[in-house]
Design a protein around this motif. Structure first.
Motif, PDB file in Angstrom:
ATOM      1  N   LYS A  94       0.206  11.706   7.569  1.00 30.69           N
ATOM      2  CA  LYS A  94      -0.146  10.293   7.716  1.00 30.69           C
ATOM      3  C   LYS A  94       0.343   9.561   6.479  1.00 30.69           C
ATOM      4  CE  LYS A  94      -4.074  10.990  10.699  1.00 30.69           C
ATOM      5  NZ  LYS A  94      -5.498  10.793  10.904  1.00 30.69           N
ATOM      6  N   SER A  95       0.973   8.416   6.688  1.00 36.15           N
ATOM      7  CA  SER A  95       1.519   7.633   5.581  1.00 36.15           C
ATOM      8  C   SER A  95       0.638   6.424   5.301  1.00 36.15           C
ATOM      9  CB  SER A  95       2.936   7.168   5.898  1.00 36.15           C
ATOM     10  OG  SER A  95       3.793   8.267   6.012  1.00 36.15           O
ATOM     11  N   TYR A  96       0.562   6.056   4.026  1.00 37.33           N
ATOM     12  CA  TYR A  96      -0.250   4.937   3.585  1.00 37.33           C
ATOM     13  C   TYR A  96       0.558   4.076   2.630  1.00 37.33           C
ATOM     14  CZ  TYR A  96      -4.009   7.766   5.482  1.00 37.33           C
ATOM     15  OH  TYR A  96      -4.799   8.503   6.309  1.00 37.33           O
ATOM     16  N   LEU A  97       0.385   2.777   2.760  1.00 39.79           N
ATOM     17  CA  LEU A  97       1.065   1.807   1.904  1.00 39.79           C
ATOM     18  C   LEU A  97       0.106   1.335   0.824  1.00 39.79           C
ATOM     19  CD1 LEU A  97       3.519  -0.116   1.383  1.00 39.79           C
ATOM     20  CD2 LEU A  97       2.412  -1.707   2.964  1.00 39.79           C
ATOM     21  N   ILE A  98       0.581   1.331  -0.421  1.00 39.21           N
ATOM     22  CA  ILE A  98      -0.179   0.790  -1.540  1.00 39.21           C
ATOM     23  C   ILE A  98       0.621  -0.402  -2.059  1.00 39.21           C
ATOM     24  CG2 ILE A  98      -1.088   1.222  -3.850  1.00 39.21           C
ATOM     25  CD1 ILE A  98      -1.173   4.208  -3.109  1.00 39.21           C
ATOM     26  N   GLY A  99       0.111  -1.607  -1.850  1.00 40.01           N
ATOM     27  CA  GLY A  99       0.809  -2.811  -2.286  1.00 40.01           C
ATOM     28  C   GLY A  99       1.069  -3.733  -1.124  1.00 40.01           C
ATOM     29  N   ALA A 100       1.553  -4.929  -1.448  1.00 37.75           N
ATOM     30  CA  ALA A 100       1.831  -5.935  -0.425  1.00 37.75           C
ATOM     31  C   ALA A 100       2.900  -6.888  -0.931  1.00 37.75           C
ATOM     32  CB  ALA A 100       0.551  -6.706  -0.092  1.00 37.75           C
ATOM     33  N   PHE A 101       3.381  -7.720  -0.026  1.00 32.26           N
ATOM     34  CA  PHE A 101       4.364  -8.740  -0.370  1.00 32.26           C
ATOM     35  C   PHE A 101       3.751  -9.772  -1.321  1.00 32.26           C
ATOM     36  CE2 PHE A 101       6.076 -12.968   0.643  1.00 32.26           C
ATOM     37  CZ  PHE A 101       7.415 -12.779   0.347  1.00 32.26           C
ATOM     38  N   GLU A 102       2.486 -10.122  -1.057  1.00 34.56           N
ATOM     39  CA  GLU A 102       1.802 -11.136  -1.853  1.00 34.56           C
ATOM     40  C   GLU A 102       1.281 -10.551  -3.162  1.00 34.56           C
ATOM     41  OE1 GLU A 102       1.917 -11.866   2.319  1.00 34.56           O
ATOM     42  OE2 GLU A 102       0.696 -10.351   1.357  1.00 34.56           O
ATOM     43  N   THR A 103       1.066 -11.412  -4.123  1.00 37.29           N
ATOM     44  CA  THR A 103       0.470 -10.981  -5.383  1.00 37.29           C
ATOM     45  C   THR A 103      -1.032 -10.857  -5.192  1.00 37.29           C
ATOM     46  OG1 THR A 103       0.283 -13.264  -6.110  1.00 37.29           O
ATOM     47  CG2 THR A 103       2.238 -12.053  -6.820  1.00 37.29           C
TER      48      THR A 103
END
Length: 145
Positions: free
Chosen positions: A96-105
């Motif tokens: 399972k993959s997980y994203l840490i972070g986003a386009f926005e600040t």
């Protein structure tokens, strides 16, 4: 007043990759809260790591609201770019993959400690500590690593 409530850890990290956070789809956090699948459609840069990395998620109550804080810690011989905002994709032992972070600040903060090996021949490794706090900080995603 800030209170830490619960902590969870990902079971065995298989892959870590970084990406340019400016190339993510806007509002991925809101999509994850609504239950929509998040696709990472940009180039991923795998990070070779040594040792056992850890990814710990904790719930924090701050200013009468719930926030999620993620701390990703790993050791690598590679240098990561510091000239752009980065996000991370982590794959656990269950694929399972997980994203840490986003386009926005705000973007994840990356702390790097440069380590030098012993004169007896130990390799030098860099220790990275990635911290990110948001309403939802560890987002399930679909990415090709």
């Amino acid at each position: 007043m800030t209170r830490k409530q619960t902590e969870q850890s990902l079971p065995g990290i298989k892959n870590i990759a970084y990406l340019d956070a400016r190339k993510l789809t806007p509002n991925v956090m809101l999509m994850a809260i609504c239950g929509n699948p998040i696709g990472v459609f940009t180039e991923l840069h795998p990070i070779p790591f040594c040792g056992t990395p850890s990814c710990i998620t904790s719930s924090v109550y701050d200013n009468h609201g719930r926030l999620e804080a993620v701390t990703l810690t790993f050791k690598s011989t590679e240098y990561m770019p510091t000239h752009m905002p980065v996000a991370f994709v982590v794959t656990d032992a269950n694929d399972k993959s997980y994203l840490i972070g986003a386009f926005e600040t705000p973007h994840p903060t990356v702390k790097m400690e440069i380590g030098f090996g012993d004169p007896s021949g130990d390799a030098s490794v860099n220790t990275y500590e990635v911290k990110y706090t948001a309403i939802r900080a560890l987002l399930p995603c679909v990415a090709n690593l």
